[in-house]
Enzyme design. Sequence first.
Site, PDB file in Angstrom:
ATOM      1  N   ARG A 176       0.873  -1.174   0.000  1.00 50.76           N
ATOM      2  CA  ARG A 176       0.000   0.000   0.000  1.00 50.76           C
ATOM      3  C   ARG A 176       0.910   1.223   0.000  1.00 50.76           C
ATOM      4  O   ARG A 176       2.125   1.113   0.055  1.00 50.76           O
ATOM      5  CB  ARG A 176      -1.026  -0.018   1.144  1.00 50.76           C
ATOM      6  CG  ARG A 176      -0.722  -0.790   2.368  1.00 50.76           C
ATOM      7  CD  ARG A 176       0.392  -0.241   3.209  1.00 50.76           C
ATOM      8  NE  ARG A 176       0.176   1.161   3.486  1.00 50.76           N
ATOM      9  CZ  ARG A 176       1.113   2.025   3.738  1.00 50.76           C
ATOM     10  NH1 ARG A 176       2.392   1.669   3.765  1.00 50.76           N
ATOM     11  NH2 ARG A 176       0.851   3.290   3.969  1.00 50.76           N
ATOM     12  N   ASP A 217      -1.794  10.836  -1.706  1.00 47.59           N
ATOM     13  CA  ASP A 217      -2.142   9.852  -2.739  1.00 47.59           C
ATOM     14  C   ASP A 217      -2.463  10.510  -4.068  1.00 47.59           C
ATOM     15  O   ASP A 217      -2.432   9.867  -5.119  1.00 47.59           O
ATOM     16  CB  ASP A 217      -3.332   9.008  -2.278  1.00 47.59           C
ATOM     17  CG  ASP A 217      -2.897   8.129  -1.135  1.00 47.59           C
ATOM     18  OD1 ASP A 217      -2.886   8.623   0.014  1.00 47.59           O
ATOM     19  OD2 ASP A 217      -2.521   6.978  -1.381  1.00 47.59           O
ATOM     20  N   LYS A 246      -4.585  10.118   3.482  1.00 46.03           N
ATOM     21  CA  LYS A 246      -5.318   9.245   4.413  1.00 46.03           C
ATOM     22  C   LYS A 246      -6.318  10.031   5.261  1.00 46.03           C
ATOM     23  O   LYS A 246      -6.021  11.129   5.721  1.00 46.03           O
ATOM     24  CB  LYS A 246      -4.293   8.519   5.291  1.00 46.03           C
ATOM     25  CG  LYS A 246      -4.850   7.553   6.299  1.00 46.03           C
ATOM     26  CD  LYS A 246      -5.763   6.517   5.707  1.00 46.03           C
ATOM     27  CE  LYS A 246      -5.115   5.699   4.612  1.00 46.03           C
ATOM     28  NZ  LYS A 246      -6.082   4.913   3.813  1.00 46.03           N
TER      29      LYS A 246
HETATM   30  O1  MRU Z   1      -4.431   3.323   2.332  1.00 43.02           O
HETATM   31  P1  MRU Z   1      -2.931   3.462   2.249  1.00 43.02           P
HETATM   32  O2  MRU Z   1      -2.220   2.828   3.384  1.00 43.02           O
HETATM   33  O3  MRU Z   1      -2.414   3.014   0.904  1.00 43.02           O
HETATM   34  O4  MRU Z   1      -2.716   5.026   2.356  1.00 43.02           O
HETATM   35  C1  MRU Z   1      -1.406   5.540   2.274  1.00 43.02           C
HETATM   36  C2  MRU Z   1      -1.362   7.000   2.489  1.00 43.02           C
HETATM   37  O5  MRU Z   1      -2.351   7.661   2.713  1.00 43.02           O
HETATM   38  C3  MRU Z   1      -0.025   7.659   2.336  1.00 43.02           C
HETATM   39  O6  MRU Z   1       0.050   8.793   3.142  1.00 43.02           O
HETATM   40  C4  MRU Z   1       0.162   8.074   0.869  1.00 43.02           C
HETATM   41  O7  MRU Z   1      -0.002   6.980   0.008  1.00 43.02           O
HETATM   42  C5  MRU Z   1       1.476   8.686   0.629  1.00 43.02           C
HETATM   43  S1  MRU Z   1       2.688   7.430   0.620  1.00 43.02           S
HETATM   44  C6  MRU Z   1       4.205   7.921   0.401  1.00 43.02           C
END
Ligand code: MRU
Length: 364
Positions: A53, A244, A255
Site C-alpha cells: 500500500r 495519494d 489518508k
Molecule cells: O491506504 P494506504 O495505506 O495506501 O494510504 C497511504 C497513504 O495515505 C499515504 O500517506 C500516501 O499513500 C502517501 S505514501 C508515500
Amino acid sequence: MKVGARHTRTIWLGVDQRSVEIIDQRWLPHEFRIATLRSVDDVAIAIQDMWVRGAPLIGVTAAYGMAIAMSVDASDEHLESTWIKLHQTRPTAINLKWALDEMRRTLLPLPHAQRQVAAYTRAAELADEDVELNRSMGRHGLALIREIAARKKPDERVNILTHCNAGWLATVDYGTATAPIYAAHEVGIPVHVYVDETRPRNQGAQLTAWEMVNHGVPHTLIVDNAGGHLMQHGQVDMVIVGTDRTTANGDVCNKIGTYLKALAAHDNAIPFYVALPSPTIDWTVRDGIKEIPIEDRSSDEVTYVQGRNIDGGITKVRISPDGTSAANPAFDVTPARLITGLITERGVAVASPEGLLKLFPERK
Ligand code: MRU
C-alpha cells in the site's frame, strides 16, 4: 532502509527473474513476511487487499504486474485488459494510473517479442526512480527541518507530527514524508516524531512506528485525536504528511484524518508540509474535493482491530456491537490554503497552480 541489520526494499524481482517479491505488510509489525506474486491476479489482490500500500509502491507493484502479464501474453488485448484489471484495484492513488500509463506508453510501440524484456526493464527503472525522487525530497525537506532546528537550543529536539504511513514501506525506499526525517536523523539533528495511530487500519501504529524502531528514530505513538492538543501546547514544530493525489491547484488528498490535522496546524500557526514525488500530481484535476474519487473500504476495517494477543498470535477482535454499521471513507482532501508547502523532488512549492508550475514549467 534497514530491517534488523539488512538493507531491504519493499519490492524486488524473484530469483526466477519473473515473479515479484514483496513485504506482506498485513502482518507488520508483529511478523515480517515476504510474499511472492506470480500472476496478474496475485498482483491485483496484493494491491486491493493492501499487502502492499502507499501511493508510490502501489504504482511500482502495478508496473511489475504489467511485466508479469507480458511474460504470459504480450498482445495489445492482454496489455489493455491488464491495465483495466490493475487500475480498478484502488481508486484514489494516482500513482497507480501513472505507472500503468507509463508501462503502456513504453510497451505499445514495441513488437510483441520485445515487450516482456522491456516491461521488466521499465518496471525496475520505475522502482529505482522512486528511490531517487524520495532521496531528493529528503534533501529539500532536510533544509526545512534545519531551519527549525537552528531556532532551537542545541539540546532541543525538532518535533514532527506525521499521519498514516508515508514511510519507506509506502514507497520502494526512504518514503516521502519520512525522507526528510531520516535525512535529519542521519546528519545528527535531534528529531522526534509524533506518530498518529491512523485508524481504521492503524498504518501509523503498525508501520510508521515499526520503521522508526528499526531505524532508531525517537518517536511517540499518539491516538489520532491527540494532535490538536499537542499543537495547542507547543509540542509540535511541524507536520509532514504524504499524499495519494495532489491536484494542479495544490489540494492534497491523503489518508482520512489528514484534513483535521491541517485545520489544527493552521489554527496554531504550525507549518504543515506535504511531501510528494511528481507522479503523485494529477495535472488533470483542479478541485480536489469535487473531483478526486475517495475509496470506500470495508466496514470491517472500522468494526474490527487486528493485533497480537497475549499468546503471541495475530488476532482480529470486534470492537463495536453486532448490528452497528460503520462508514469507512479511506481518504480526505486538504485544501491548498491550509498547506505551507509541497516538498517535491525539485524543491518546495507553494500549494497553488502558480507554485507548482514554477517548479514544473513543462506542465504549462
Ligand atoms: O491506504 P494506504 O495505506 O495506501 O494510504 C497511504 C497513504 O495515505 C499515504 O500517506 C500516501 O499513500 C502517501 S505514501 C508515500
